[in-house]
Design an enzyme around this catalytic site. Structure first.
Site, mmCIF file in Angstrom:
data_model
loop_
_atom_site.group_PDB
_atom_site.id
_atom_site.type_symbol
_atom_site.label_atom_id
_atom_site.label_comp_id
_atom_site.label_asym_id
_atom_site.label_seq_id
_atom_site.Cartn_x
_atom_site.Cartn_y
_atom_site.Cartn_z
ATOM 1 N N LYS A 239 -19.516 -0.701 -104.737
ATOM 2 C CA LYS A 239 -19.914 -1.807 -103.850
ATOM 3 C C LYS A 239 -20.402 -1.291 -102.495
ATOM 4 C CE LYS A 239 -15.831 -3.754 -103.969
ATOM 5 N NZ LYS A 239 -15.142 -2.801 -104.847
ATOM 6 N N ARG B 27 -9.508 8.988 -98.621
ATOM 7 C CA ARG B 27 -8.769 7.782 -98.216
ATOM 8 C C ARG B 27 -7.350 7.809 -98.769
ATOM 9 N NH1 ARG B 27 -12.474 2.640 -99.438
ATOM 10 N NH2 ARG B 27 -10.436 1.895 -100.064
ATOM 11 N N ARG C 6 -14.034 10.661 -104.284
ATOM 12 C CA ARG C 6 -14.626 9.924 -103.158
ATOM 13 C C ARG C 6 -14.223 10.568 -101.837
ATOM 14 N NH1 ARG C 6 -14.406 3.512 -102.422
ATOM 15 N NH2 ARG C 6 -12.153 3.721 -102.617
ATOM 16 N N ARG D 139 -4.279 -0.737 -107.481
ATOM 17 C CA ARG D 139 -5.416 -1.512 -106.970
ATOM 18 C C ARG D 139 -6.228 -2.103 -108.116
ATOM 19 N NH1 ARG D 139 -8.385 2.625 -103.464
ATOM 20 N NH2 ARG D 139 -9.779 0.924 -102.938
HETATM 21 P P1 ADP Z 1 -16.341 0.600 -103.753
HETATM 22 O O1 ADP Z 1 -16.963 0.258 -102.424
HETATM 23 O O2 ADP Z 1 -16.712 -0.378 -104.834
HETATM 24 O O3 ADP Z 1 -14.859 0.841 -103.668
HETATM 25 P P2 ADP Z 1 -17.797 3.148 -103.479
HETATM 26 O O4 ADP Z 1 -19.193 2.682 -103.192
HETATM 27 O O5 ADP Z 1 -17.016 3.708 -102.356
HETATM 28 O O6 ADP Z 1 -16.969 1.975 -104.235
HETATM 29 O O7 ADP Z 1 -17.888 4.208 -104.677
HETATM 30 C C1 ADP Z 1 -16.705 4.874 -105.154
HETATM 31 C C2 ADP Z 1 -17.018 6.359 -105.410
HETATM 32 O O8 ADP Z 1 -17.891 6.475 -106.527
HETATM 33 C C3 ADP Z 1 -17.725 7.036 -104.236
HETATM 34 O O9 ADP Z 1 -17.257 8.367 -104.145
HETATM 35 C C4 ADP Z 1 -19.201 6.967 -104.611
HETATM 36 O O10 ADP Z 1 -19.937 8.020 -104.017
HETATM 37 C C5 ADP Z 1 -19.147 7.075 -106.128
HETATM 38 N N1 ADP Z 1 -20.183 6.277 -106.798
HETATM 39 C C6 ADP Z 1 -20.709 5.073 -106.417
HETATM 40 N N2 ADP Z 1 -21.656 4.644 -107.293
HETATM 41 C C7 ADP Z 1 -21.716 5.592 -108.279
HETATM 42 C C8 ADP Z 1 -22.496 5.735 -109.480
HETATM 43 N N3 ADP Z 1 -23.389 4.808 -109.864
HETATM 44 N N4 ADP Z 1 -22.272 6.835 -110.244
HETATM 45 C C9 ADP Z 1 -21.349 7.769 -109.863
HETATM 46 N N5 ADP Z 1 -20.594 7.713 -108.752
HETATM 47 C C10 ADP Z 1 -20.758 6.624 -107.964
HETATM 48 P P1 AMP Z 2 -11.913 -1.445 -99.786
HETATM 49 O O1 AMP Z 2 -12.359 -0.569 -98.669
HETATM 50 O O2 AMP Z 2 -12.825 -2.649 -99.994
HETATM 51 O O3 AMP Z 2 -11.634 -0.702 -101.072
HETATM 52 O O4 AMP Z 2 -10.518 -2.085 -99.306
HETATM 53 C C1 AMP Z 2 -9.389 -1.269 -99.062
HETATM 54 C C2 AMP Z 2 -8.139 -2.140 -98.947
HETATM 55 O O5 AMP Z 2 -8.284 -3.065 -97.838
HETATM 56 C C3 AMP Z 2 -7.823 -3.029 -100.151
HETATM 57 O O6 AMP Z 2 -7.127 -2.345 -101.168
HETATM 58 C C4 AMP Z 2 -6.978 -4.130 -99.484
HETATM 59 O O7 AMP Z 2 -5.652 -3.674 -99.215
HETATM 60 C C5 AMP Z 2 -7.669 -4.311 -98.143
HETATM 61 N N1 AMP Z 2 -8.726 -5.345 -98.207
HETATM 62 C C6 AMP Z 2 -10.069 -5.158 -98.042
HETATM 63 N N2 AMP Z 2 -10.719 -6.320 -98.181
HETATM 64 C C7 AMP Z 2 -9.788 -7.271 -98.457
HETATM 65 C C8 AMP Z 2 -9.835 -8.668 -98.741
HETATM 66 N N3 AMP Z 2 -10.991 -9.343 -98.763
HETATM 67 N N4 AMP Z 2 -8.656 -9.314 -98.958
HETATM 68 C C9 AMP Z 2 -7.493 -8.658 -98.932
HETATM 69 N N5 AMP Z 2 -7.373 -7.349 -98.705
HETATM 70 C C10 AMP Z 2 -8.511 -6.650 -98.473
#
Ligand code: ADP
Ligand code: AMP
Length: 208
Positions: A9, A156, A123, A167
């Protein structure tokens, strides 16, 4: 953007935001910035984030509604990680309806749980600007350093395997129902998130 933690995302939201010239709003990034700054909101959020739970709706909804009413959001914005519960989605729908507007598109990035666990281990995140990398799939130009702002990248705290599993179960229980919510609203768009990042981005652009 909808999808499991690690679905991509943030990666895609950042690209769309750049392409469209609109802000990328990540509630996770806002919480992490508050933790870093040692605010009351940050202290409260950290308790939940560290164990992979969701921050309560009472805290999250008001914070997000304040953010989308800032000046830079006038021409639109992309939400990443919000809504994550049905009450969050309902509050957003209501607030937007009061202003005569609505969510234009809910993009669900589909990735099976097995792939997620692998992705999260690699990541790396920039604590300053929120950019995300992957040691294998999307490495920064210089190891450990953010391409965008030059800060040192970090793992993270909530990307440890036990927390990732928690999660994922929270996602299936509390967030996945949003897919049906936005399908019913007629704005759901689905992409295959197992493809490489550039392909996923192309698929999203085609859908939008
Ligand atoms: P989210 O915001 O949904 O938690 P991220 O965008 O941070 O996910 O992506 C999670 C990890 O996977 C990151 O290390 C990112 O660089 C990697 N990643 C994202 N999209 C892809 C993809 N299409 N293929 C492989 N790795 C990906
Ligand atoms: P993210 O960076 O989107 O993976 O979010 C990291 C963490 O932040 C999540 O696991 C939740 O603990 C908290 N968080 C982020 N967005 C929300 C949301 N919309 N509602 C509740 N918790 C959230």
């Amino acid at each position: 953007m909808l999808g499991a933690p690690g679905a991509g995302k943030g990666t895609q939201a950042q690209r769309i935001a750049e392409a469209c010239g609109i802000p990328h709003i990540s509630t996770g990034d806002i919480f992490r910035a508050n933790i870093k700054a040692g605010t009351e909101l940050g202290k409260k959020a950290k308790e939940y984030m560290d164990r992979g739970a969701l921050v309560p709706d009472e805290v999250t909804i008001g914070m997000l509604l304040d953010r989308i009413h800032e000046k830079d959001c006038e021409k639109g914005y992309i939400l990443d990680g919000f809504p994550r519960t049905i009450p969050q989605a309902e509050n957003l729908t209501k607030a937007l309806a009061e202003e005569g507007t609505r969510v234009d598109a809910a993009i669900d990035i589909e990735v099976p749980d097995e792939n997620i666990v692998k992705r999260m281990g690699g990541r790396r995140a920039c604590p300053k600007c929120g950019a995300t990398y992957h040691v294998q799939f999307n490495p920064p130009k210089k190891e450990g350093i953010c391409d965008v702002c030059g800060s040192s990248l970090v793992v993270r705290e909530d990307d440890r395997p036990e927390t990732v599993k928690k999660r994922l179960s929270v996602y299936h229980e509390q967030t996945e129902p949003l897919i049906a919510y936005y399908r019913k609203a007629g704005v759901l768009k689905t992409v295959d998130g197992t493809k490489d990042m550039d392909q996923v981005f192309e698929d999203i652009q085609a859908l939008l």
